[in-house]
Design a protein around this motif. Sequence first.
Motif, mmCIF file in Angstrom:
data_model
loop_
_atom_site.group_PDB
_atom_site.id
_atom_site.type_symbol
_atom_site.label_atom_id
_atom_site.label_comp_id
_atom_site.label_asym_id
_atom_site.label_seq_id
_atom_site.Cartn_x
_atom_site.Cartn_y
_atom_site.Cartn_z
ATOM 1 N N LYS A 164 39.967 42.537 32.987
ATOM 2 C CA LYS A 164 41.391 42.724 32.686
ATOM 3 C C LYS A 164 41.657 43.154 31.235
ATOM 4 O O LYS A 164 41.518 44.316 30.939
ATOM 5 N N ASN A 215 34.698 45.503 37.080
ATOM 6 C CA ASN A 215 36.010 44.900 37.349
ATOM 7 C C ASN A 215 35.853 43.390 37.536
ATOM 8 O O ASN A 215 34.734 42.884 37.598
ATOM 9 N N GLY A 216 36.974 42.704 37.635
ATOM 10 C CA GLY A 216 36.931 41.250 37.707
ATOM 11 C C GLY A 216 36.136 40.745 38.901
ATOM 12 O O GLY A 216 35.367 39.785 38.796
ATOM 13 N N SER A 217 36.310 41.398 40.043
ATOM 14 C CA SER A 217 35.593 40.964 41.247
ATOM 15 C C SER A 217 34.078 41.083 41.069
ATOM 16 O O SER A 217 33.329 40.189 41.471
ATOM 17 N N HIS A 270 39.613 34.846 42.987
ATOM 18 C CA HIS A 270 38.498 35.337 42.182
ATOM 19 C C HIS A 270 38.179 36.800 42.450
ATOM 20 O O HIS A 270 37.181 37.310 41.956
ATOM 21 N N TRP A 301 48.355 42.104 34.135
ATOM 22 C CA TRP A 301 47.695 41.226 33.179
ATOM 23 C C TRP A 301 46.607 41.907 32.351
ATOM 24 O O TRP A 301 45.771 41.250 31.737
ATOM 25 N N MET A 320 41.576 36.604 34.086
ATOM 26 C CA MET A 320 42.995 36.647 33.724
ATOM 27 C C MET A 320 43.242 36.024 32.355
ATOM 28 O O MET A 320 43.957 36.571 31.524
ATOM 29 N N ASP A 364 35.977 31.575 35.360
ATOM 30 C CA ASP A 364 36.524 32.907 35.634
ATOM 31 C C ASP A 364 37.705 33.136 34.693
ATOM 32 O O ASP A 364 38.830 32.760 34.982
HETATM 33 C C1 LIG Z 1 42.342 39.751 38.810
HETATM 34 C C2 LIG Z 1 41.349 38.661 38.916
HETATM 35 C C3 LIG Z 1 40.081 38.860 39.477
HETATM 36 C C4 LIG Z 1 39.686 40.179 40.113
HETATM 37 O O1 LIG Z 1 39.662 41.213 39.202
HETATM 38 P P1 LIG Z 1 39.715 42.737 39.716
HETATM 39 O O2 LIG Z 1 39.525 43.545 38.496
HETATM 40 O O3 LIG Z 1 41.073 42.894 40.345
HETATM 41 O O4 LIG Z 1 38.627 42.899 40.707
HETATM 42 C C5 LIG Z 1 39.183 37.824 39.476
HETATM 43 N N1 LIG Z 1 39.508 36.636 38.951
HETATM 44 C C6 LIG Z 1 40.711 36.386 38.408
HETATM 45 C C7 LIG Z 1 41.002 35.046 37.833
HETATM 46 C C8 LIG Z 1 41.677 37.384 38.370
HETATM 47 O O5 LIG Z 1 42.884 37.139 37.862
#
Ligand SMILES: *Cc1c(COP(=O)(O)O)cnc(C)c1O
Length: 423
Positions: A265, A109-111, A143, A51, A239, A236
């Motif tokens: 992402k 990163n997302g986390s 998340h 994604w 994605m 969040d």
């Molecule tokens: C992928 C994702 C995360 C985590 O992101 P990373 O970069 O893998 O740490 C958090 N929230 C959502 C909604 C995601 O899809």
Amino acid sequence: MTLTEKDSQYLWHPYTQHKTSQAPITISKGEGALLWDENGKEYIDAIASWWVNPFGHSNKFIADAIYKQLTTLEHVLFGGFTHEPAIKVAERLMEILPKNQQKIFFSDNGSTAVEVAIKVALQYFFNKNEKRTTIIAFENAFHGDTFAAMAASGISFYTQAFQGMFIDVVRIPVPLKGKEQESFDALNNVIENYNCAGFIFEPLVQGAAGMVMYEPEALAKLIKICRENKVLTIADEVMTGFGKTGKTFAMDYVSENPDMICLSKALTGGTIPMAITTFTQEIFDAFYDDDINKALFHGHTFTANPTGCAAALASMDLLQTGEMQANIERINASHLIFQKKIEKHSKVITARTLGVIFAVEIKSDSEESYYGSMRNKLYNFFIEKGVILRPVGNIVYILPPYIMTNEQLQKVYQTIEEAIEMV
Ligand SMILES: *Cc1c(COP(=O)(O)O)cnc(C)c1O
């Protein structure tokens, strides 16, 4: 030793049981929506490499921006220093984010974007001397994999080994069509019975749960309930952000604004790890004080890396072109036609589309677990056919790069139809 042998000697892959899984495929080249392995076999990347990749692999425009930045200023610490690329990213985001978002905080990163949002929600009340420590999250949420992000996640596969070691999280059902009232009631109930600091949610689409979708009106109502009770809301968009839902952000469909937004992402077009958490002025102000203890003591070494910022700026340029917006609409229209066709199939439970996201649920005799036997059978079939799709149990979803051609899309659809016949 072959690359595969060296890999198995040295490397530990994510979400992988190395004893039972096959060796990974070595990819040596990517262009547009295509990837090639070391033997020259071609794959269509129908999930944009988890994604992240809207504009295609090895995109020249982003690569040039990165190179230019690398040879001007590759990195400088962000504590006590700043730079134009970070400021430009902030300015650009202010133009496209919901209007109440006024401050941006960089991470990797997302986390970590989620981790920052949850910590800010908790410290916001700490700074105001209010005891609010519970975070509200949806069932089957995802998340991320750091501790607070994991606590907010509801998919047991990822979190079962760590139960009992988390911050306080209470879960409410997703407001699926026809079940909205259950979700509203649960939220009111939780707010009444716990000292709630924040509510975190994936707006409109729960990605890792299998592209589970719900309506903007329901989310607006949940946000409104939170606002009336001074519970901070965290969208969040890791994605959903940057065009996936057909609008720049999923929150663009929703009449209420969140207090915080998490981005990552597609932020850098799938090139450099970078994330951003955005905030209202009011949240920032709760940390703005003569007292140093009220500051946000959170940071990452590579915060606001200039090269990542340059990639993000180039990506936002690409997203805003008429050509890319037309691509998003083209893929959406194509998905809707395929959905109409496939949802009548006797082996299909349901199909759904939002923006470039498409998902189909396939009938299965047994309860399908996340990494169950149907999932593996489907995955192997897709790989053999040269299409990268990672089903979630019995759910197959497509989240293509926006530049995927019609011909490539048709091959992805056709392969899914064949897979449905096969299982
Ligand atoms: C992928 C994702 C995360 C985590 O992101 P990373 O970069 O893998 O740490 C958090 N929230 C959502 C909604 C995601 O899809």
